[in-house]
Design an enzyme around this catalytic site. Structure first.
Site, PDB file in Angstrom:
ATOM      1  N   LEU A 183       0.850  -1.190   0.000  1.00 16.35           N
ATOM      2  CA  LEU A 183       0.000   0.000   0.000  1.00 16.35           C
ATOM      3  C   LEU A 183       0.881   1.233   0.000  1.00 16.35           C
ATOM      4  O   LEU A 183       1.876   1.285   0.734  1.00 16.35           O
ATOM      5  CB  LEU A 183      -0.910   0.018   1.225  1.00 16.35           C
TER       6      LEU A 183
ATOM      7  N   ASN B 253       0.428   4.044   1.288  1.00 16.29           N
ATOM      8  CA  ASN B 253       0.453   4.765   2.564  1.00 16.29           C
ATOM      9  C   ASN B 253       0.948   3.898   3.724  1.00 16.29           C
ATOM     10  O   ASN B 253       0.843   4.297   4.879  1.00 16.29           O
ATOM     11  CB  ASN B 253      -0.930   5.354   2.878  1.00 16.29           C
ATOM     12  N   CYS B 254       1.496   2.738   3.434  1.00 15.05           N
ATOM     13  CA  CYS B 254       2.041   1.836   4.458  1.00 15.05           C
ATOM     14  C   CYS B 254       3.497   2.224   4.753  1.00 15.05           C
ATOM     15  O   CYS B 254       4.333   2.274   3.843  1.00 15.05           O
ATOM     16  CB  CYS B 254       1.963   0.398   3.956  1.00 15.05           C
ATOM     17  N   ASP B 255       3.781   2.523   6.012  1.00 14.45           N
ATOM     18  CA  ASP B 255       5.136   2.937   6.393  1.00 14.45           C
ATOM     19  C   ASP B 255       6.179   1.875   6.064  1.00 14.45           C
ATOM     20  O   ASP B 255       7.269   2.191   5.596  1.00 14.45           O
ATOM     21  CB  ASP B 255       5.193   3.265   7.886  1.00 14.45           C
TER      22      ASP B 255
ATOM     23  N   ARG C  25       6.904   1.865   2.395  1.00 18.16           N
ATOM     24  CA  ARG C  25       7.715   3.043   2.036  1.00 18.16           C
ATOM     25  C   ARG C  25       9.175   2.855   2.439  1.00 18.16           C
ATOM     26  O   ARG C  25      10.079   3.258   1.705  1.00 18.16           O
ATOM     27  CB  ARG C  25       7.134   4.297   2.671  1.00 18.16           C
TER      28      ARG C  25
END
Length: 104
Positions: A6, A8-10, A13
């Site tokens: 995803l 927006n998944c830390d 990233r």
């Protein structure tokens, strides 16, 4: 190298930043290709399902029924992340072992 996860998944990233030449594929926008998902299910089985996620906790008992593949198809955020495809091999998560294997 492809990272399925995803945007927006830390953790996704962090993996993307460390693996500079990788491409992040958001599983909410584009599903994991069938052949990759089949191999992931064969390699990781039940571990592919993230039962600690908010998505899992918000599902009713009835919604939690079904195979891992069915649950991930219906709720992509249930997949443990990231799922990394590199050199024909799959890696799940971003722990020390995966980092060592991919970063040397």
């Amino acid at each position: 190298m492809k990272i399925y996860g995803l945007k927006n998944c830390d953790t996704c990233r962090k993996a993307l930043k460390s693996l500079g030449d990788a491409e992040l594929i958001d599983v909410r926008e584009r599903a994991v290709p069938a052949e990759v998902m089949e191999k992931a299910l064969a390699d990781f089985g039940e571990n592919l399902l993230n039962r600690r996620s908010t998505t899992w906790r918000n599902l009713s008992e009835d919604d939690r029924q079904g195979t891992v593949a069915e649950l991930i198809a219906a709720h992509p955020a249930l997949m443990k992340r990231p799922l990394i495809e590199a050199g024909g091999q799959l890696y799940l998560g971003w722990d020390k072992a995966v980092q060592a294997a991919l970063l040397g």
